[in-house]
Design a protein around this motif. Structure first.
Motif, PDB file in Angstrom:
ATOM      1  N   ASP A  83     -78.846   3.407   4.647  1.00 55.81           N
ATOM      2  CA  ASP A  83     -79.846   3.028   5.655  1.00 55.81           C
ATOM      3  C   ASP A  83     -79.127   2.652   6.956  1.00 55.81           C
ATOM      4  O   ASP A  83     -78.338   1.702   6.974  1.00 55.81           O
ATOM      5  N   ALA A  95     -78.924  -0.977   8.036  1.00 57.13           N
ATOM      6  CA  ALA A  95     -78.295  -1.987   7.178  1.00 57.13           C
ATOM      7  C   ALA A  95     -77.336  -2.863   7.990  1.00 57.13           C
ATOM      8  O   ALA A  95     -76.667  -2.385   8.913  1.00 57.13           O
ATOM      9  N   PRO A 133     -82.012  -3.568   5.274  1.00 57.41           N
ATOM     10  CA  PRO A 133     -81.271  -4.234   4.196  1.00 57.41           C
ATOM     11  C   PRO A 133     -80.119  -5.094   4.718  1.00 57.41           C
ATOM     12  O   PRO A 133     -79.516  -4.770   5.740  1.00 57.41           O
ATOM     13  N   ALA A 178     -79.047   1.094   0.116  1.00 55.05           N
ATOM     14  CA  ALA A 178     -78.870   0.200   1.266  1.00 55.05           C
ATOM     15  C   ALA A 178     -77.795   0.732   2.204  1.00 55.05           C
ATOM     16  O   ALA A 178     -77.942   0.712   3.428  1.00 55.05           O
ATOM     17  N   GLN A 207     -83.934  -7.414   1.552  1.00 56.16           N
ATOM     18  CA  GLN A 207     -84.502  -6.701   2.689  1.00 56.16           C
ATOM     19  C   GLN A 207     -84.959  -7.717   3.739  1.00 56.16           C
ATOM     20  O   GLN A 207     -85.782  -8.582   3.446  1.00 56.16           O
ATOM     21  N   LEU A 249     -75.943  -6.824  -2.520  1.00 60.76           N
ATOM     22  CA  LEU A 249     -77.150  -6.642  -1.718  1.00 60.76           C
ATOM     23  C   LEU A 249     -77.945  -7.954  -1.723  1.00 60.76           C
ATOM     24  O   LEU A 249     -78.380  -8.410  -2.780  1.00 60.76           O
TER      25      LEU A 249
END
Ligand SMILES: [Zn+2]
Length: 320
Positions: free
Chosen positions: A49, A52, A100, A46, A95, A92
């Protein structure tokens, strides 16, 4: 066996398509949690990315971007790091359509934030509707999870340090390998009713004039229905007949699930527990309608519109 013959009704599904739980505050979370695919690399993936986004939280407050007169609860990773976010303790959430979404402890105290950032209590964000329902739901998920991590740094079995695993949905003890999982505390909240009146109480800490449904923690080994009956008798001296579940609400103070029920009163003489309640009495339907509309002559009112208590109260006035 289910009867699927066309034209016959199966009573279990004789309910509105829009579940009552979808209407309450904190229920708008649309993040795909992808629980089945969480692993030790989830956070690392994540954070790699560029799409994110991070929610920053500290001491019961969301650190939120002020853009003109509107608020944005999400920061980019660069923005979060520039504010000294403790990304090593990030969790986390899952999504979203845009990428994310994580939550992390904010690194700076309220008075060390730049002018473009505000630290606002979760409760104020919810009551004032400062962010959209999706953001509120994500905030509830992140706030509950981070609160659990903050209080479970040590193993409850052996006292050694624990470490976060699988995106923050588990902690393991580095000494005895015990696994610890995030907790959700169930609270029963119940509207006790007769044909034409409902039972409301007020706690000493309520806003002036506010009355609400009674509530209490469900205890170990207890069903929801038994907790509803016990709490209603303990707090008001009212015995209940039938109890039915209506809706639930995530409640991030710190990690509770409110379970909303209706209870059918068997007696009407109230014996209130004044250690817990400042007042407790019956309200006729017309008076409750005035409280919902904020037109009560003595300025009595029910909780804010997103509260599950208010949904129980409104549902009763409209459906009985
Ligand atoms: Zn241990």
């Amino acid at each position: 066996m289910l009867d699927s013959t066309p034209g016959t009704q199966f009573r279990l599904f004789d309910a509105p398509e829009r579940e009552p739980s979808q209407l309450v505050g904190f229920a708008g979370n649309r993040i795909d949690r992808q629980a089945e695919s969480r692993d030790e690399q989830s956070i690392r993936r994540a954070l790699a990315d560029p799409a994110a986004r991070v929610m920053l939280m500290r001491e019961g407050r969301l650190h939120i971007k002020l853009i003109g007169t509107t608020f944005d609860p999400y920061l980019t990773l660069d923005e979060a790091r520039a504010l000294d976010a403790r990304m090593e303790d990030a969790v986390l959430l899952g999504q979203a359509g845009s990428g994310p979404v994580l939550a992390a402890p904010a690194g700076r105290a309220t008075d060390a934030l730049p002018d473009t950032m505000k630290a606002i209590e979760y409760r104020s964000i919810y009551v004032q509707g400062l962010i959209d329902p999706e953001g509120l739901g994500a905030m509830a998920q992140g706030a509950s999870l981070l609160a659990w991590h903050a209080t479970h740094r040590f193993c409850s079995r052996c006292g050694h340090n624990t470490e976060s695993r699988i995106g923050g949905y588990k902690r393991i003890c580095l000494n005895c390998n015990a696994q610890h999982f995030p907790r959700t505390d169930p609270v029963a909240i119940m509207l006790t009713v007769t044909r034409d009146k409902c039972l409301l109480g007020r706690s000493p800490h309520f806003a002036p004039g506010m009355y609400s449904a009674l509530a209490g923690f469900i205890e170990p080994g207890e069903t929801i229905e038994a907790a509803v009956r016990r709490e209603t008798f303990e707090e008001a001296g009212i015995r209940l007949g039938r109890v039915v579940y209506h809706a639930s609400q995530p409640w991030p103070f710190p990690h509770t699930l409110m379970i909303g029920c209706f209870g059918e009163a068997l007696n009407e003489d109230i014996h209130a527990d004044f250690n817990e309640l400042e007042d407790c009495r019956w309200f006729a339907r017309g008076e409750v309608r005035d409280m919902l509309a904020r037109t009560h002559p003595q300025d009595l009112a029910v909780p804010p519109p997103g509260a599950i208590a208010t949904h129980l109260i409104r549902y009763w006035t409209e459906n009985s």
